[in-house]
Motif scaffolding. Sequence first.
Motif, short mmCIF file in Angstrom:
data_model
loop_
_atom_site.label_atom_id
_atom_site.label_comp_id
_atom_site.label_asym_id
_atom_site.label_seq_id
_atom_site.Cartn_x
_atom_site.Cartn_y
_atom_site.Cartn_z
N GLU A 1 81.04 -16.21 84.86
CA GLU A 1 80.58 -16.30 86.25
C GLU A 1 79.83 -15.03 86.67
O GLU A 1 78.82 -15.09 87.37
CB GLU A 1 81.75 -16.57 87.19
CG GLU A 1 82.35 -17.97 87.03
CD GLU A 1 83.69 -18.13 87.73
OE1 GLU A 1 83.97 -19.25 88.18
OE2 GLU A 1 84.46 -17.14 87.82
N ARG A 2 80.33 -13.87 86.22
CA ARG A 2 79.66 -12.61 86.54
C ARG A 2 78.29 -12.54 85.86
O ARG A 2 77.33 -12.04 86.43
CB ARG A 2 80.50 -11.42 86.13
CG ARG A 2 81.72 -11.21 86.99
CD ARG A 2 82.46 -9.98 86.56
NE ARG A 2 83.75 -9.90 87.20
CZ ARG A 2 84.53 -8.85 87.11
NH1 ARG A 2 84.15 -7.80 86.42
NH2 ARG A 2 85.69 -8.84 87.72
N LYS A 3 78.21 -13.02 84.61
CA LYS A 3 76.94 -13.02 83.90
C LYS A 3 75.93 -13.92 84.61
O LYS A 3 74.77 -13.56 84.76
CB LYS A 3 77.15 -13.50 82.46
CG LYS A 3 75.96 -13.26 81.57
CD LYS A 3 76.18 -13.78 80.15
CE LYS A 3 77.23 -13.02 79.41
NZ LYS A 3 77.33 -13.43 77.99
N ILE A 4 76.38 -15.06 85.07
CA ILE A 4 75.50 -15.98 85.80
C ILE A 4 75.06 -15.33 87.12
O ILE A 4 73.90 -15.44 87.51
CB ILE A 4 76.19 -17.34 86.02
CG1 ILE A 4 76.30 -18.06 84.66
CG2 ILE A 4 75.45 -18.18 87.04
CD1 ILE A 4 77.21 -19.26 84.66
N ALA A 5 75.96 -14.61 87.77
CA ALA A 5 75.60 -13.90 89.01
C ALA A 5 74.57 -12.80 88.72
O ALA A 5 73.63 -12.61 89.49
CB ALA A 5 76.85 -13.31 89.67
N ALA A 6 74.75 -12.08 87.60
CA ALA A 6 73.78 -11.05 87.22
C ALA A 6 72.43 -11.68 86.94
O ALA A 6 71.39 -11.15 87.32
CB ALA A 6 74.27 -10.29 85.98
N ARG A 7 72.43 -12.83 86.32
CA ARG A 7 71.19 -13.55 86.04
C ARG A 7 70.53 -14.01 87.34
O ARG A 7 69.32 -13.97 87.47
CB ARG A 7 71.50 -14.74 85.13
CG ARG A 7 70.29 -15.33 84.49
CD ARG A 7 70.73 -16.31 83.41
NE ARG A 7 69.60 -16.70 82.63
CZ ARG A 7 69.28 -17.96 82.41
NH1 ARG A 7 70.04 -18.93 82.88
NH2 ARG A 7 68.24 -18.25 81.67
#
Length: 182
Positions: free
Chosen positions: A10-16
């Motif tokens: 979820e954090r990676k998707i938010a960073a993206r």
Amino acid sequence: MTTDKLTITERKIAARAYAGRSRIGGLALLDAPADVIEVKVESWLPQPADVVIDFCLQRQNFIAIMPEPMQVLWSSTETGELGGTYHFRWWLKHVIPIEWVAFIDSHEPGREFSDQQVRGFFRYFHHTHTAVDDGTGSRYTDTLRFAGPFGPTIDRVILRSQLLAVFRKRHDRMRRMLSVLA
């Protein structure tokens, strides 16, 4: 849901999503494509593994070991941590600005961490930093897994050699800087 309760995915998707709002290269693949190339650069460094990994996680050291000029445009952390996001500009050959957003997607304190480009030059770029004590210092390895924008032939013939040169210079700078701490 609070940030503390978000999963790494979820954090990676938010960073993206953050990266998607910037004016830089394309969104990167989050999963490795079939045509990924792997490059490893290994060196002996004069400090124990935990010192080497902590050194690599420090924002100012990350900038200092780059062989070409770099500026961090934004970061969610100064000391690197799981889930941390970095937006930076690196000047290839002092001329071509390459901006990218990277996300720290794994971290084993004192041993290893990895970061993944979520937006930038490469279609896919994942970088693992590993340090292992050897009694007199540590063996440090950068493992790069990448797929460039021009296809696997260019990756093998041009980008692979360019990345090897950049990371060998980084290792030389790290050795010099860590020698001062010894």
